[in-house]
Write a protein that holds these residues in place. Structure first.
Motif, PDB file in Angstrom:
ATOM      1  N   UNK A  51      -2.922  -7.964  -6.110  1.00 49.05           N
ATOM      2  CA  UNK A  51      -1.677  -7.586  -6.757  1.00 49.05           C
ATOM      3  C   UNK A  51      -1.865  -6.221  -7.409  1.00 49.05           C
ATOM      4  N   UNK A  52      -0.840  -5.428  -7.333  1.00 51.00           N
ATOM      5  CA  UNK A  52      -0.837  -4.105  -7.946  1.00 51.00           C
ATOM      6  C   UNK A  52       0.125  -4.113  -9.120  1.00 51.00           C
ATOM      7  N   UNK A  90       5.894  -2.415 -17.246  1.00 51.54           N
ATOM      8  CA  UNK A  90       4.917  -2.844 -16.246  1.00 51.54           C
ATOM      9  C   UNK A  90       5.626  -3.673 -15.193  1.00 51.54           C
ATOM     10  N   UNK A  91       5.371  -3.355 -13.943  1.00 53.64           N
ATOM     11  CA  UNK A  91       5.980  -4.072 -12.828  1.00 53.64           C
ATOM     12  C   UNK A  91       4.850  -4.615 -11.958  1.00 53.64           C
ATOM     13  N   UNK A  92       4.802  -5.936 -11.801  1.00 53.07           N
ATOM     14  CA  UNK A  92       3.787  -6.573 -10.974  1.00 53.07           C
ATOM     15  C   UNK A  92       4.304  -6.653  -9.540  1.00 53.07           C
ATOM     16  N   UNK A  93       3.547  -6.084  -8.628  1.00 55.42           N
ATOM     17  CA  UNK A  93       3.942  -6.088  -7.214  1.00 55.42           C
ATOM     18  C   UNK A  93       2.963  -6.922  -6.413  1.00 55.42           C
ATOM     19  N   UNK A  94       3.493  -7.853  -5.655  1.00 50.54           N
ATOM     20  CA  UNK A  94       2.688  -8.630  -4.718  1.00 50.54           C
ATOM     21  C   UNK A  94       3.142  -8.269  -3.323  1.00 50.54           C
ATOM     22  N   UNK A  95       3.134  -9.253  -2.465  1.00 50.15           N
ATOM     23  CA  UNK A  95       3.626  -8.998  -1.116  1.00 50.15           C
ATOM     24  C   UNK A  95       5.150  -9.074  -1.117  1.00 50.15           C
ATOM     25  N   UNK A  96       5.754  -8.623  -0.066  1.00 52.47           N
ATOM     26  CA  UNK A  96       7.209  -8.658   0.028  1.00 52.47           C
ATOM     27  C   UNK A  96       7.809  -7.293  -0.226  1.00 52.47           C
ATOM     28  N   UNK A 107      -7.992  -0.923 -13.701  1.00 57.55           N
ATOM     29  CA  UNK A 107      -8.359   0.435 -13.266  1.00 57.55           C
ATOM     30  C   UNK A 107      -7.132   1.174 -12.732  1.00 57.55           C
ATOM     31  N   UNK A 108      -6.939   2.403 -13.214  1.00 53.04           N
ATOM     32  CA  UNK A 108      -5.838   3.229 -12.715  1.00 53.04           C
ATOM     33  C   UNK A 108      -6.266   3.825 -11.380  1.00 53.04           C
ATOM     34  N   UNK A 109      -5.506   3.502 -10.342  1.00 50.45           N
ATOM     35  CA  UNK A 109      -5.811   4.006  -9.005  1.00 50.45           C
ATOM     36  C   UNK A 109      -5.325   5.445  -8.876  1.00 50.45           C
ATOM     37  N   UNK A 110      -4.063   5.650  -9.205  1.00 48.30           N
ATOM     38  CA  UNK A 110      -3.459   6.985  -9.158  1.00 48.30           C
ATOM     39  C   UNK A 110      -2.363   7.065 -10.196  1.00 48.30           C
ATOM     40  N   UNK A 111      -2.041   8.278 -10.603  1.00 46.47           N
ATOM     41  CA  UNK A 111      -0.989   8.503 -11.590  1.00 46.47           C
ATOM     42  C   UNK A 111      -0.227   9.754 -11.191  1.00 46.47           C
ATOM     43  N   UNK A 112       1.094   9.726 -11.364  1.00 48.88           N
ATOM     44  CA  UNK A 112       1.916  10.879 -11.035  1.00 48.88           C
ATOM     45  C   UNK A 112       3.031  10.980 -12.069  1.00 48.88           C
ATOM     46  N   UNK A 113       3.395  12.195 -12.439  1.00 51.25           N
ATOM     47  CA  UNK A 113       4.554  12.425 -13.296  1.00 51.25           C
ATOM     48  C   UNK A 113       5.670  12.974 -12.422  1.00 51.25           C
ATOM     49  N   UNK A 141       3.435   4.965  -0.482  1.00 53.75           N
ATOM     50  CA  UNK A 141       3.166   4.849   0.958  1.00 53.75           C
ATOM     51  C   UNK A 141       1.705   5.101   1.263  1.00 53.75           C
ATOM     52  N   UNK A 142       1.090   6.096   0.608  1.00 51.83           N
ATOM     53  CA  UNK A 142      -0.325   6.391   0.876  1.00 51.83           C
ATOM     54  C   UNK A 142      -1.211   5.272   0.368  1.00 51.83           C
ATOM     55  N   UNK A 143      -0.859   4.657  -0.758  1.00 57.28           N
ATOM     56  CA  UNK A 143      -1.662   3.547  -1.289  1.00 57.28           C
ATOM     57  C   UNK A 143      -1.553   2.312  -0.390  1.00 57.28           C
ATOM     58  N   UNK A 144      -0.353   2.005   0.060  1.00 50.80           N
ATOM     59  CA  UNK A 144      -0.202   0.829   0.908  1.00 50.80           C
ATOM     60  C   UNK A 144      -0.827   1.041   2.281  1.00 50.80           C
ATOM     61  N   UNK A 145      -0.824   2.254   2.792  1.00 52.45           N
ATOM     62  CA  UNK A 145      -1.474   2.496   4.070  1.00 52.45           C
ATOM     63  C   UNK A 145      -2.994   2.450   3.924  1.00 52.45           C
ATOM     64  N   UNK A 146      -3.514   2.815   2.733  1.00 51.75           N
ATOM     65  CA  UNK A 146      -4.972   2.704   2.468  1.00 51.75           C
ATOM     66  C   UNK A 146      -5.412   1.258   2.470  1.00 51.75           C
ATOM     67  N   UNK A 147      -4.517   0.326   2.105  1.00 47.54           N
ATOM     68  CA  UNK A 147      -4.869  -1.083   2.001  1.00 47.54           C
ATOM     69  C   UNK A 147      -4.613  -1.846   3.286  1.00 47.54           C
ATOM     70  N   UNK A 148      -3.999  -1.201   4.275  1.00 44.13           N
ATOM     71  CA  UNK A 148      -3.711  -1.851   5.554  1.00 44.13           C
ATOM     72  C   UNK A 148      -4.968  -1.874   6.401  1.00 44.13           C
ATOM     73  N   UNK A 149      -5.359  -3.043   6.934  1.00 46.82           N
ATOM     74  CA  UNK A 149      -6.561  -3.121   7.785  1.00 46.82           C
ATOM     75  C   UNK A 149      -6.419  -2.244   9.024  1.00 46.82           C
ATOM     76  N   UNK A 150      -7.456  -1.577   9.378  1.00 43.47           N
ATOM     77  CA  UNK A 150      -7.468  -0.689  10.542  1.00 43.47           C
ATOM     78  C   UNK A 150      -7.877  -1.446  11.778  1.00 43.47           C
TER      79      UNK A 150
END
Length: 120
Positions: A1-2, A53-59, A91-97, A111-120
């Protein structure tokens, strides 16, 4: 979960309450959004909401969050900080203003974070 933390960088104090309202009205995010307060300073009356804070799971919650943030920013003159956090470790993965002119950066980052977590 993110976990996604959203904080106001520039804007009116009630902007964060407005964003909270927008997020809570979104079906995919209902029940996943939490307002966090900070402890007031000695000269302040009560705690001010500081972070959403927003908890994101699948979906579709991630896509819904990005859509709401982008639309909300385009209707405001606020600048927000968006942190992508690992819920388990904090742990903070990334931060953007971002603001209305750079709202697309949140989607690009997500999009870049979710593509990093997608199995290759």
């Amino acid at each position: 979960m993110t976990l996604i933390n959203v904080a106001l960088v520039e804007g009116r104090p009630d902007d964060l309450y407005s964003l909270l309202d927008w997020l809570q009205r979104t079906d995919e995010l209902r029940g996943h959004v939490k307002a966090q307060s900070r402890r007031p300073e000695s000269h302040e009356m009560g705690g001010a909401m500081e972070v959403l804070s927003v908890a994101l799971g699948s979906g579709g919650a991630g896509a819904a969050l990005i859509s709401v943030l982008t639309t909300w920013l385009q209707a405001r003159r606020a600048r927000i900080s968006v942190e992508f956090v690992l819920a388990e470790s904090g742990e903070i993965i990334r931060k953007v203003e971002v603001d209305a002119n750079s709202a697309a950066a949140v989607k690009d980052l997500y999009d870049s974070l979710t593509s990093d977590q997608t199995p290759q």
